[in-house]
Structures are given as structure tokens and as C-alpha cells.
Design a protein around this motif. Sequence first.
Motif, PDB file in Angstrom:
ATOM      1  N   ASN A 401       0.870  -1.178   0.000  1.00  0.00           N
ATOM      2  CA  ASN A 401       0.000   0.000   0.000  1.00  0.00           C
ATOM      3  C   ASN A 401       0.905   1.226   0.000  1.00  0.00           C
ATOM      4  O   ASN A 401       1.485   1.579   1.018  1.00  0.00           O
ATOM      5  N   PHE A 403      -0.138   4.313  -1.273  1.00  0.00           N
ATOM      6  CA  PHE A 403      -0.953   5.503  -1.543  1.00  0.00           C
ATOM      7  C   PHE A 403      -0.371   6.721  -0.823  1.00  0.00           C
ATOM      8  O   PHE A 403       0.091   6.617   0.334  1.00  0.00           O
ATOM      9  N   ASN A 407      -3.666   6.961   2.066  1.00  0.00           N
ATOM     10  CA  ASN A 407      -5.105   7.064   1.817  1.00  0.00           C
ATOM     11  C   ASN A 407      -5.754   5.728   1.448  1.00  0.00           C
ATOM     12  O   ASN A 407      -6.976   5.599   1.491  1.00  0.00           O
ATOM     13  N   GLY A 408      -4.978   4.749   1.026  1.00  0.00           N
ATOM     14  CA  GLY A 408      -5.547   3.476   0.612  1.00  0.00           C
ATOM     15  C   GLY A 408      -6.002   2.622   1.784  1.00  0.00           C
ATOM     16  O   GLY A 408      -5.301   2.514   2.793  1.00  0.00           O
ATOM     17  N   LYS A 409      -7.168   2.056   1.662  1.00  0.00           N
ATOM     18  CA  LYS A 409      -7.708   1.174   2.690  1.00  0.00           C
ATOM     19  C   LYS A 409      -7.851  -0.233   2.114  1.00  0.00           C
ATOM     20  O   LYS A 409      -8.248  -0.401   0.961  1.00  0.00           O
ATOM     21  N   HIS A 505      -5.825  -2.576  -2.105  1.00  0.00           N
ATOM     22  CA  HIS A 505      -6.026  -1.326  -1.369  1.00  0.00           C
ATOM     23  C   HIS A 505      -6.645  -0.306  -2.309  1.00  0.00           C
ATOM     24  O   HIS A 505      -6.215  -0.176  -3.463  1.00  0.00           O
ATOM     25  N   GLU A 506      -7.635   0.440  -1.824  1.00  0.00           N
ATOM     26  CA  GLU A 506      -8.315   1.447  -2.634  1.00  0.00           C
ATOM     27  C   GLU A 506      -8.565   2.696  -1.799  1.00  0.00           C
ATOM     28  O   GLU A 506      -8.741   2.616  -0.572  1.00  0.00           O
ATOM     29  N   SER A 507      -8.599   3.834  -2.514  1.00  0.00           N
ATOM     30  CA  SER A 507      -8.814   5.117  -1.826  1.00  0.00           C
ATOM     31  C   SER A 507     -10.172   5.722  -2.125  1.00  0.00           C
ATOM     32  O   SER A 507     -10.594   6.672  -1.457  1.00  0.00           O
ATOM     33  N   ASP A 512      -6.545   7.169  -8.903  1.00  0.00           N
ATOM     34  CA  ASP A 512      -5.512   6.612  -8.026  1.00  0.00           C
ATOM     35  C   ASP A 512      -5.697   5.107  -7.837  1.00  0.00           C
ATOM     36  O   ASP A 512      -4.723   4.370  -7.612  1.00  0.00           O
ATOM     37  N   ASP A 513      -6.936   4.657  -7.915  1.00  0.00           N
ATOM     38  CA  ASP A 513      -7.204   3.240  -7.677  1.00  0.00           C
ATOM     39  C   ASP A 513      -6.887   2.367  -8.883  1.00  0.00           C
ATOM     40  O   ASP A 513      -6.342   1.268  -8.741  1.00  0.00           O
TER      41      ASP A 513
END
Length: 532
Positions: A401, A403, A407-409, A505-507, A512-513
Motif C-alpha cells: 500500500n 498511496f 489514503n488506501g484502505k 487497497h483502494e482510496s 488513483d485506484d
Amino acid sequence: MTNAATYTKITQEEFKTSKLAKSINLASSALGTSVVAVTDDFFAPAEMMLNPEPAIFCPDKFVDTGSWMDGWESKRHNPTYDWCIVKLGFPGTFQGFDIDTSHFTGNQAPAGSVEGAYCPEGDVQAKDVKWVELLPKVVLPPDSHNIFELEKPTAVYTHLRLNNYPDGGIARFRAYGQVEPTFPKDINQVMDLVYVGHGGRSVQASNEFFAPGDFLVLPGRGTNMGDGWQTRRSRVEGHADFVILRLGARGHILQAEVDTSHFKGNFPREIKLEGCFTESNIPEEDATWFTLIEPTPTGPHGLFHFNTAHTDKVFTHAKISIIPDGGLKRLRLFGVREGGKLPSLPIVAPSTPKNLVTAEPLTAEAYKAFGQVIQSGHSDNFTSANQGTAEKYHQVAQVTNTFPKNNGKVHMCVFHCRPTNELPFTVKLLERHPYSSQAFIPMTDSKSRGYLVAVALNGKDDKPDMSTLKTFVASSTQGISYNAGVWHHPMVALEYPTDFAVVVHESGVPQDDCNEVEVPHVVVQVPGYHIF
């Protein structure tokens, strides 16, 4: 069903001089033959009986269901009988069958029969599909080749159904016959005259110690040295080995492609190609041979193209000689059928256009530039777990991750992927996750065999570098992880719907994703898989 043709059971020794000896095993997975449906394969998967290699016995090898057996084995106590339907890589006619029970000594199928269907399109299990009995119910002794030669060839079929009475094991199923050739509609079109799909086949070989000459005309470029023709070493001065191949159609041979893939220390020093014309299946001893390629050096692990002499002549057979010995993976003889118009010479080899690739089996070594292969048993980094009932393999894949501002979860989800309805498959776009790895782990039923993976590295222009494109067939027991920033095609399921557990992981910010771009089209051949 209709009455089956008359048959004779023959021994392995009699097989060597029978019509079956130089027929083609159309049930081989090497030709793309695959299992469509099976009633039960609890102990051993039905696909294994299509393996072109002889069955082996590993008495000390056990799996969850018991002893590991090299073949198809169903559960006990079937009140009716088991069956398995296979789709042939190429339609064909049949001269006989070998229902091989090698190494099944107390658990073999006691009896079997064979049926055929012609169903080039649609569902072969539909009620209106006609099944014809080709071999009636026969007794199958244990641990033996059970070879049955038919009195006359059958009609053309696209599918076979092997019946297993009432249950048990069959090591190999071999269906000997001839391919029903499919030629280009345009007689002027350049084609591979010796390709198995066009009816080409080996009719004689000087030596097949390690692997048969039949492999020279198979589809694709194979996976290792074992699926090419290879002879024993010769210590005799001036020695040469050869394979004589009957062309699928009479024609003008304009160019040869010699493939030494995977032959890195045992490729032939030189090759020689000759052609002849004869009405006989095997050329007579006094047949007139014309030299198409004089003895010429080859090299390791590569493709070599040779323009031929005597392009004005029509040939029925070709003789490839290797000097003094060694191995070749494939031989392609490009030309025009008799009666066609010869193109301008020399021709450009049509076999490997820039936009055509063949997917290879997924391995950790081949995939390492793009990410990790997730599977058990392929790492020494494990510990015992669950009170000794399991092994825990550590760090099988990177989970990254990167980001900005973290910011990525983490997002764990399930992808339900419907199978592609296009084979060969065309890659038209690629995507990447610039700040996150992404893992796909298949959760399959017994139907799903694998899926297609297409990957490429990032280029200097921040787009896919298509020169690095690689395609793989992953099995249903292999997961994959894409490294952050690696371009890849959206998941491609093969033959059946497949569920995947996915970790990424995505924001919530689309750019960005995931980035997606169109790419020059690349056609991917996927050996052994079909559209249902």
C-alpha cells in the motif's frame, strides 16, 4: 444408439504392426482434447487419462482421498455406471481404442464402452444430440493395455463418451484414428501442409528413444523438452536420424520452420529436408527424394526459417533429418496445396505474426517480474500449524500500500467472473493499480480448471511496454498477485464461471485506484481450452 462395428482385441506386440500404430491418438490432451463432463472423479481427475505420457505408479504417494493414482478413478458402489465426455481437439475418424488400466490392480473399471457424437457447436449433452456406439461393452482386465481394433473406420466425430461399468479406475484413454482436416477455403492461401490439424502425421522414424516423431506436428510450441521429438545419442560417424511425415494435402513446400525450443544442449548440429511424391502411406524404399534444404546448422532454443528448393514440384511426404542426433520441438512446412497459385517468393513465415502469442503454464519463475504465484508446497518457508494437521506457508505474496498520505484502505472482495466466449482470446486493453498490489485467489468447484493471465511492465511513456507482454494459464489451485503498477488484463475465466477472493487497497479516487488504457491488439492462443 446403433450397433457398433466389429472389433478385435489385440496385444501390445500386435499393436506395433497394426493400423493403429501409425494412427493418431485423438484423445490426447496434447492435441487440445479436454474433459467436458464426468459423472464422478472422486479419487483421480478424469483429465489425467488424456495425458499423452504413459501412466506411472507412485505407491508411497497419498492425497486426501487415498492413494494417488495416475488416471481417472471414481467412487465405489455406483448402482448404474460412470461416464466421461471428452471434446476432441480435432474432429476425426477412429480405427480403435486403448482403455488402459495400467497400475489399477484391484480398483480398475471391470468393463467399458465408447460412444461418439458429432456436435461441432452447442451443448453436446443436449437431448437431441445423437450418440453412436463405437465400441460395445468390453471386459477390462487389471493393469493392462486393453487395445481394440475396429474392423473399419468410423464416421467423423467431435466428442467421445467413455463409459465405466460400474465404477473404478482407467489410467489412459487412447482413441486411434485420423484427423478430419480443415483447410482454408482459399486454395491459394499459404498454410502449414504438415500440421496435425490439416491432416499431417508421422509415418516412419529412425529413432524415437526419448519422444516420438508425432510430436513434430502438434499445435503450439509445447511446454518443455518432453513434448518434442528426441533421439538417443549416436557415436557412429556420419549418422543421421529422420522422421518421414505425410502431408495433410499434396502441395508445394515453400518454406520450413524448425523449432528447437527447450532443446538447449541437445539440438541437432544440422538439419536436412527432403520431399517425395508417392501414393503409398509410407514411401517405398526406391522412392525419389528431392533435397529441399541442404544440411544446414541450427541452434539452441529458437526458431529457424529456411527457404526451400524445388518449389515448383508437388510433394506428398517430407523427410526431416537431424545430423547426427538430438531433438526438435516442431516442424512447420509452409506451402500451397496442389492446384493453388504460388505466391511471390520468398514468403514471410505466417506461423508467428507479431500479434499472436501462446499462453504458457504459470510458474513462479516465469511470473516473478510481475508479482507472485500463490500456492502451497512451493516454498521452504513454512511452519507447522493447527496442532500438526497443517503447514503454514509464510510470505507467499507481497501486500503493498503506497498511496500518498496512506489514503488506501484494504478491501477484500469477491469477483464472480463469467468465462470468456472468445478463444483464441484478444487482449485489447490493460489496467494497473498504481499504488497497490492486487491478489486473486480462485475459489472453484470441480469444473473450473484454470484462468488466463496477461501482464506487462510499465514503459518509459508511463504506458504498457508491449514488448514485455506475457500470458499464462493458471490452474485452479494457483492464485496470483500483481505487483503495484504492473499492467494486467482484467481477469479472464476459462470454460466455467469462477469466483475469486481479491485483496487490494483502494482510496475511492478512481484515477488513483485503477488506470486503464487501450493497447495494440494481441491474439492469445490458449492450448487445451474450449468455448462451451
